[in-house]
Design a protein around this motif. Structure first.
Motif, mmCIF file in Angstrom:
data_model
loop_
_atom_site.group_PDB
_atom_site.id
_atom_site.type_symbol
_atom_site.label_atom_id
_atom_site.label_comp_id
_atom_site.label_asym_id
_atom_site.label_seq_id
_atom_site.Cartn_x
_atom_site.Cartn_y
_atom_site.Cartn_z
ATOM 1 N N ARG A 93 -33.128 -56.991 -20.454
ATOM 2 C CA ARG A 93 -34.280 -56.343 -21.103
ATOM 3 C C ARG A 93 -33.812 -55.258 -22.060
ATOM 4 N NH1 ARG A 93 -36.506 -51.800 -19.410
ATOM 5 N NH2 ARG A 93 -35.744 -52.056 -17.273
ATOM 6 N N ILE A 94 -32.936 -54.398 -21.585
ATOM 7 C CA ILE A 94 -32.458 -53.296 -22.420
ATOM 8 C C ILE A 94 -31.552 -53.822 -23.531
ATOM 9 C CG2 ILE A 94 -31.060 -51.198 -22.425
ATOM 10 C CD1 ILE A 94 -32.107 -50.782 -19.490
ATOM 11 N N GLY A 95 -30.673 -54.755 -23.203
ATOM 12 C CA GLY A 95 -29.757 -55.321 -24.199
ATOM 13 C C GLY A 95 -30.502 -56.039 -25.304
ATOM 14 N N SER A 96 -31.480 -56.847 -24.933
ATOM 15 C CA SER A 96 -32.240 -57.558 -25.969
ATOM 16 C C SER A 96 -33.043 -56.568 -26.807
ATOM 17 C CB SER A 96 -33.150 -58.629 -25.361
ATOM 18 O OG SER A 96 -34.189 -58.053 -24.619
ATOM 19 N N GLY A 97 -33.506 -55.506 -26.188
ATOM 20 C CA GLY A 97 -34.222 -54.469 -26.941
ATOM 21 C C GLY A 97 -33.329 -53.811 -27.978
ATOM 22 N N ILE A 98 -32.093 -53.536 -27.607
ATOM 23 C CA ILE A 98 -31.156 -52.927 -28.548
ATOM 24 C C ILE A 98 -30.863 -53.889 -29.700
ATOM 25 C CG2 ILE A 98 -28.759 -52.151 -28.821
ATOM 26 C CD1 ILE A 98 -29.039 -51.007 -25.910
ATOM 27 N N VAL A 99 -30.638 -55.160 -29.377
ATOM 28 C CA VAL A 99 -30.374 -56.158 -30.420
ATOM 29 C C VAL A 99 -31.584 -56.293 -31.340
ATOM 30 C CG1 VAL A 99 -29.907 -58.604 -30.839
ATOM 31 C CG2 VAL A 99 -28.665 -57.398 -29.048
ATOM 32 N N GLU A 100 -32.782 -56.285 -30.779
ATOM 33 C CA GLU A 100 -33.990 -56.375 -31.594
ATOM 34 C C GLU A 100 -34.148 -55.154 -32.489
ATOM 35 O OE1 GLU A 100 -37.367 -57.214 -29.109
ATOM 36 O OE2 GLU A 100 -36.418 -59.026 -28.302
ATOM 37 N N LEU A 101 -33.813 -53.968 -31.986
ATOM 38 C CA LEU A 101 -33.882 -52.763 -32.801
ATOM 39 C C LEU A 101 -32.916 -52.860 -33.979
ATOM 40 C CD1 LEU A 101 -34.942 -49.926 -33.346
ATOM 41 C CD2 LEU A 101 -33.221 -49.060 -31.730
ATOM 42 N N ILE A 102 -31.710 -53.340 -33.735
ATOM 43 C CA ILE A 102 -30.736 -53.535 -34.812
ATOM 44 C C ILE A 102 -31.277 -54.539 -35.825
ATOM 45 C CG2 ILE A 102 -28.445 -54.484 -35.328
ATOM 46 C CD1 ILE A 102 -27.568 -53.249 -32.568
ATOM 47 N N ALA A 103 -31.867 -55.633 -35.345
ATOM 48 C CA ALA A 103 -32.433 -56.643 -36.244
ATOM 49 C C ALA A 103 -33.523 -56.040 -37.128
ATOM 50 C CB ALA A 103 -32.978 -57.823 -35.446
ATOM 51 N N VAL A 104 -34.392 -55.219 -36.547
ATOM 52 C CA VAL A 104 -35.472 -54.589 -37.316
ATOM 53 C C VAL A 104 -34.901 -53.725 -38.432
ATOM 54 C CG1 VAL A 104 -37.309 -52.857 -37.222
ATOM 55 C CG2 VAL A 104 -37.191 -54.630 -35.481
ATOM 56 N N ILE A 105 -33.936 -52.894 -38.085
ATOM 57 C CA ILE A 105 -33.331 -52.012 -39.092
ATOM 58 C C ILE A 105 -32.719 -52.838 -40.219
ATOM 59 C CG2 ILE A 105 -31.477 -50.344 -39.501
ATOM 60 C CD1 ILE A 105 -32.057 -49.350 -36.556
ATOM 61 N N LEU A 106 -31.971 -53.881 -39.852
ATOM 62 C CA LEU A 106 -31.327 -54.712 -40.867
ATOM 63 C C LEU A 106 -32.342 -55.477 -41.715
ATOM 64 C CD1 LEU A 106 -28.324 -56.093 -38.782
ATOM 65 C CD2 LEU A 106 -28.250 -54.346 -40.579
ATOM 66 N N ILE A 107 -33.405 -55.962 -41.102
ATOM 67 C CA ILE A 107 -34.437 -56.697 -41.852
ATOM 68 C C ILE A 107 -35.101 -55.797 -42.890
ATOM 69 C CG2 ILE A 107 -36.757 -57.707 -41.656
ATOM 70 C CD1 ILE A 107 -35.784 -59.009 -39.013
ATOM 71 N N LEU A 108 -35.321 -54.544 -42.560
ATOM 72 C CA LEU A 108 -36.029 -53.637 -43.460
ATOM 73 C C LEU A 108 -35.171 -53.116 -44.605
ATOM 74 C CD1 LEU A 108 -38.223 -51.662 -40.925
ATOM 75 C CD2 LEU A 108 -38.935 -53.467 -42.508
ATOM 76 N N ILE A 109 -33.865 -53.210 -44.496
ATOM 77 C CA ILE A 109 -32.972 -52.790 -45.576
ATOM 78 C C ILE A 109 -32.697 -54.017 -46.446
ATOM 79 C CG2 ILE A 109 -30.696 -51.862 -46.167
ATOM 80 C CD1 ILE A 109 -30.745 -50.483 -43.377
ATOM 81 N N PRO A 110 -33.147 -54.010 -47.706
ATOM 82 C CA PRO A 110 -33.014 -55.209 -48.536
ATOM 83 C C PRO A 110 -31.599 -55.802 -48.593
ATOM 84 C CG PRO A 110 -34.456 -53.648 -49.611
ATOM 85 C CD PRO A 110 -33.892 -52.954 -48.392
ATOM 86 N N ARG A 111 -30.598 -54.972 -48.616
ATOM 87 C CA ARG A 111 -29.216 -55.465 -48.706
ATOM 88 C C ARG A 111 -28.786 -56.218 -47.441
ATOM 89 N NH1 ARG A 111 -23.930 -51.851 -48.762
ATOM 90 N NH2 ARG A 111 -22.430 -53.476 -49.185
#
Length: 129
Positions: free
Chosen positions: A46-64
């Motif tokens: 649960r915590i690990g997938s949450g961290i990975v999802e948070l990283i994905a969100v940050i990366l998705i929002l940065i156009p580069r």
């Protein structure tokens, strides 16, 4: 201009969905604990997938870095979709399939982002910090 708006909508939809689910994962809500207990992955999954999802969100929002974030989002959502299909069932704790639907929507948005930026995939191999 329409292309830019469309791209941002494709970024915002999965980002909002993933951010919303983070609250439930990081606060150990009853539903999240139940899901990851059923998968024999509580609490680390649960915590690990949450961290990975948070990283994905940050990366998705940065156009580069959208392509990399969308690829991560696809991977996470495939795990969620397969978990629903093979272990949890489409409906979890009387949610009328909402978590499954949100996983499908996120998967589709991330997939479209990857298809849109497929020409940049070779550049991921040459990524330098």
């Amino acid at each position: 201009m329409k292309s830019v708006i469309f791209t941002w909508v494709l970024r915002l939809i999965p980002a909002i969905i993933l951010l919303q689910t983070l609250f439930f994962k990081f606060t150990a809500s009853e539903e999240s604990v139940y899901i990851f207990s059923m998968l024999s992955m509580e609490p680390f999954g649960r915590i690990g997938s949450g961290i990975v999802e948070l990283i994905a969100v940050i990366l998705i929002l940065i156009p580069r870095t959208t392509l990399l974030g969308a690829l991560i989002g696809i991977g996470v959502m495939l795990g969620a979709i397969f978990s629903h299909i093979f272990v949890l069932g489409i409906e979890v704790k009387n949610d009328e399939g909402m978590l499954f639907i949100l996983a499908i929507i996120t998967f589709l948005c991330c997939s479209i982002l990857v298809i849109k930026d497929k020409g940049k995939i070779p550049d991921l191999m040459n990524f330098k910090i």
